[in-house]
Scaffold this active site. Structure first.
Site: not given
Ligand code: NAG
Ligand code: NAG
Ligand code: NAG
Length: 377
Positions: A45, A341, A344
């Site tokens: 991610s 968040d 990240h």
């Protein structure tokens, strides 16, 4: 063609003027803009630019609202986006976007991807892993499909293309360890995974070199113990488990440090075996620790350990109200936060880190140096 020449103290080398010109230009970014023909990126991610959303659209509830090109885990661009900009290439299309012309690159990274295949987790009774079949090995198979689309039936053309492309291989490994933590593995047991993860990564890099890749960047792990989700999920009553300089949990950082140290040694060995290529270790860990120690020096007025977007709690991370879910709110000053968040980063630290990988000091060697070596050869 000696690749790593030392500077001669006696006779200025004939190529010195070219180097000085280049360095003058590198400050403005000029020569870097024309060097690479393509970028190929693999990872999780931290570099997914849309694959997870495309692969899972219609399959999972609560999918992010934003379609590609916005489907990133951040409030803006990621390191891979800034690298594309630094090298004058378009933002990488996600590889799952079938029918795209990938001749200037593709991004195979997917949120949740692991270095080890699903089988490893199943064999070791780790069921906390989501059943996503998107590991490093799977991404390398997707690379073969893209290869068939951009240089079909022409091995020489493929090697020429890959020889003038930048490969960014990772970050990988952070998810492998976080699934093990979630399965309640001890520190000792999590550490037993590290050699397997590193061997898997080195094997992956070798496969790219065998395809003709010459410049491969391999990012290490982030300091997992500084990330709001870790600090929230594994709080400790014992203050000695926190690093007093950063407020991060030492145990989770120790695995990242061990992984990064072992990865660097393995990449150095690989570099010696493959002197015709450049294998670059890129460091996420050190800049993140710098942010955590002295956030104000870097402009992060809200510190490094509190998420911008989240559902409350000391680190503004709440599993049942995480960013994007009802109950979460978004801060008004994301640039003042390191964490977007709770997992990240925001765009600001990604921009900072990308710049340190291009110009130094957090890539070994910096990418501008790698490009320069080729230009003076
Ligand atoms: C794909 O893009 C490249 C460069 O942008 C171009 O040279 C090539 O013709 C394109 N291929 C197709 C099939 O459109
Ligand atoms: C995972 O994907 C790869 C490549 O697409 C495929 O070969 C493999 O069979 C898949 N494995 C599982 C368990 O679905
Ligand atoms: C986490 O979110 C849930 C759901 O919105 C809420 O009920 C709970 O109070 C939140 N916890 C904290 C610590 O803010």
């Amino acid at each position: 063609m000696a690749r790593r020449r030392g500077f001669s103290a006696v006779v200025p080398p004939a190529w010195l003027p070219a180097v000085l010109l280049f360095l003058a230009g590198a400050a403005s970014g000029e020569p870097l803009q024309q060097y690479y023909n393509a970028i190929f990126s693999f990872g999780d991610s931290f570099s997914d630019t849309g694959n997870f959303v495309i692969i899972n659209s219609g399959k999972l509830p609560n999918m992010p609202k934003f379609p590609p090109p916005y489907a990133r885990c951040s409030n803006g661009r990621l390191v891979i986006d800034f690298l594309a900009e630094a090298f004058g290439l378009p933002l990488l299309p996600p590889s799952a976007n079938k029918g795209t012309n990938f001749s200037q690159g593709a991004n195979f990274a997917v949120m949740g991807a692991t270095a080890l295949d699903l089988k490893y987790f199943k064999d070791n009774n780790v069921w906390s892993i989501p059943p996503f079949n998107t590991s490093m090995g799977v991404q390398l198979e997707w690379f073969q499909e893209v290869k068939r689309s951009i240089c079909p039936d022409d091995p020489a053309a493929c090697r020429a293309l890959f020889g003038r492309a930048l490969f960014v291989f990772g970050e990988f490994g952070g998810n492998d360890y976080s699934f093990a933590w979630k399965a309640d593995w001890s520190l000792e047991k999590v550490k037993t995974m590290v050699p397997a993860v590193v061997a898997s990564l080195v094997g992956g890099v070798e496969r790219l070199l065998d395809e003709g890749a010459r410049h491969v960047v391999v990012p290490g792990n982030l300091p997992a113990g500084c990330i709001p989700i870790t600090l929230t999920m594994y709080p400790s009553e014992d203050r000695s488990e926190y690093d007093p300089r950063t407020g991060c949990l030492k145990k989770y950082n120790s695995v990242a440090l061990y992984h990064n140290a072992m990865l660097r040694v393995a990449l150095d060995r690989l570099q010696r075996r493959r002197p015709e290529s450049r294998v670059v270790y890129a460091d996420y860990y050190t800049p993140y620790i710098q942010f955590a120690r002295t956030p104000h020096l870097y402009g992060y007025k809200r510190g490094a350990l509190r998420a911008c977007c989240g559902g409350g709690g000391p680190y503004n991370y709440n599993v049942s109200a995480s960013c994007g879910l009802p109950g979460a709110t978004t801060c008004e000053d994301p640039d003042a936060h390191v964490s977007w968040d709770g997992i990240h980063l925001t765009e600001a630290p990604y921009r900072f880190i990308a710049n340190t990988w291009v110009k130094g000091p957090y890539a070994h060697p910096p990418l501008a140096t790698v490009v320069l070596e080729d230009m003076v050869d």
